[in-house]
Design a protein around this motif. Structure first.
Motif, short mmCIF file in Angstrom:
data_model
loop_
_atom_site.label_atom_id
_atom_site.label_comp_id
_atom_site.label_asym_id
_atom_site.label_seq_id
_atom_site.Cartn_x
_atom_site.Cartn_y
_atom_site.Cartn_z
N PRO A 169 -17.86 8.81 3.75
CA PRO A 169 -18.48 7.49 3.85
C PRO A 169 -19.95 7.57 4.24
N THR B 110 -2.56 7.22 -6.29
CA THR B 110 -2.57 7.07 -4.83
C THR B 110 -1.17 7.21 -4.23
N ARG B 111 -0.13 7.24 -5.07
CA ARG B 111 1.24 7.30 -4.54
C ARG B 111 2.07 8.45 -5.08
N ILE C 49 -7.68 -1.63 -5.63
CA ILE C 49 -7.38 -1.10 -6.97
C ILE C 49 -6.12 -1.79 -7.52
N ILE D 143 -6.97 1.23 -1.72
CA ILE D 143 -5.80 1.24 -2.61
C ILE D 143 -5.39 -0.19 -2.96
N ALA E 65 -10.35 5.66 -2.44
CA ALA E 65 -8.89 5.74 -2.60
C ALA E 65 -8.45 7.10 -3.13
N LEU E 66 -9.28 7.73 -3.97
CA LEU E 66 -8.82 8.91 -4.72
C LEU E 66 -9.25 10.26 -4.16
N LEU E 67 -10.45 10.33 -3.62
CA LEU E 67 -10.99 11.67 -3.31
C LEU E 67 -10.63 12.10 -1.89
N PRO F 62 -19.38 7.82 -9.05
CA PRO F 62 -18.81 6.50 -8.71
C PRO F 62 -19.34 5.38 -9.60
N VAL G 197 0.84 -1.20 0.00
CA VAL G 197 0.00 0.00 0.00
C VAL G 197 0.88 1.24 0.00
N ILE H 290 -17.33 3.27 -5.65
CA ILE H 290 -17.19 3.88 -4.32
C ILE H 290 -15.80 3.55 -3.76
N VAL I 163 -13.14 3.12 -5.57
CA VAL I 163 -12.21 4.02 -6.29
C VAL I 163 -12.24 5.42 -5.67
N ASP I 164 -13.45 5.94 -5.42
CA ASP I 164 -13.56 7.27 -4.80
C ASP I 164 -12.89 7.29 -3.43
N ARG J 32 -8.66 3.96 3.52
CA ARG J 32 -8.07 4.34 2.23
C ARG J 32 -7.07 3.25 1.80
#
Lengths: 211, 211
Positions: free
Chosen positions: A180, B119-120, A112, A109, A173-175, B163, A30, A168, A170-171, A105
């Motif tokens: 939640p 993410t990284r 993904i 990750i 991890a990204l946003l 999403p 991660v 959700i 993906v969001d 998160r």
């Protein structure tokens, strides 16, 4: 024998040792991604010698596969645990909330990354496909049990909620502003409407010309 | 000067050369992943000498950033092209269909890889965040223009469809039986219901206790 690390390590069961290594690998992956992580990094994170480490996992690929299997098993265990008291509805809400929406998160990750690996590695693809098939069949069966209207089509409802739950993740991890509570509320509102047969769902064995 | 490759190469504009390299890199990355691909692989795929190649992109990271920027720009160009004739509704349906649902498996894989890198890597994260912000503001504005009922909440509708569209991209990459026609039909059915204010949407500035 000293009370040091080696003695402690010797008392650990192989399966517990595997779990310990997988947890260490998850943290490493991660943080840095599968590909920037070396077997040496992983052995160091697990506080093991490289030689001992290789006895448990011969390659990074084996570790990724172990993590993908762990992710799949985690979902199955959560289902079993939530279904124990026989309340299908509570189990469904629990799975949606705990496995898809209220995750860390880091977990998002990792999922993904596993998806990305699944597009190139047949063994990981097979594991991911198995998890997907199990999820689909559990959700469709559960929707069928909980449907409150003949207008509820469980297969069509999963065809909507399945990708929504992945998106959700993906969001998550990204946003940076991922919320939640809002995602849970949204997913549950759709779920309730779907079980009542009030959602506009496309037929699932479609022959639309829009391809 | 000979009519060989070098002479042809010399006549290519630097920006066209960058595009050529990015297309070659995309093919390589999709096939093998970012991390299994070397700069040498990329130069070979672009039919360039490593020395010349490095004049355009100094690192794989620069290439990933170039691809992320290309993905973002592709969406923006598609919007501009579809909006040219002033039909917002056709533009919306076109974007949903062409950018999210009817994409190739390769494009879907590349997007997952870019999310994973985002993410990284802060530069890729910034590019992805810019694309997300642009998408969100365009969709919310367009939903507002096309809403057919005061019950349509454009922000809440994007909180659902955003999403969902990402999850469809994941399914596109992962599911062997992915059916774009069914996904388009599902997304459009939700979109129409949302514009009519008939979808159960969670409020967007929520204070739910379910966190």
């Amino acid at each position: 024998m000293s009370a040091g690390g080696a003695a402690v390590a010797a008392r650990i069961e192989p399966s517990a040792r595997r779990e310990h290594i997988l947890a260490a690998a998850e943290a490493c992956f991660v943080r840095n991604g599968f590909h920037r992580t070396t077997m040496q990094d992983l052995a160091r994170e697990a506080a093991m010698s490289p030689g001992n480490f290789y006895r448990y996992f011969a390659s990074k690929e084996d570790l990724v596969l172990g993590l993908a299997e762990g992710e799949r098993a985690r979902g199955a265990r959560l289902v079993a645990e939530l279904e124990r008291d026989g309340d299908r509805r509570a189990a469904l809400l629990g799975i949606v909330t705990r496995y898809f929406v209220s995750i860390t998160r880091e977990t998002a990750i990792l999922r993904i990354d596993i998806w990305s690996e699944a597009t190139r590695n047949p063994a990981i693809a097979a594991m991911t496909a198995r998890g997907e098939a199990e999820a689909r069949s559990w959700f469709v069966e559960t929707f069928g049990v909980l449907a409150r209207s003949p207008a509820c089509d469980p297969v069509a409802l999963y065809a909507l909620l399945g990708p929504l739950m992945k998106g959700i993740v993906v969001d998550r991890a990204l946003l940076p502003d991922y919320d939640p509570a809002a995602s849970v509320a949204q997913l549950l509102a759709l779920l309730e409407a779907g079980l009542d047969g009030r959602l506009p769902l496309a037929p699932t064995s479609s022959a639309e010309p829009s391809r």
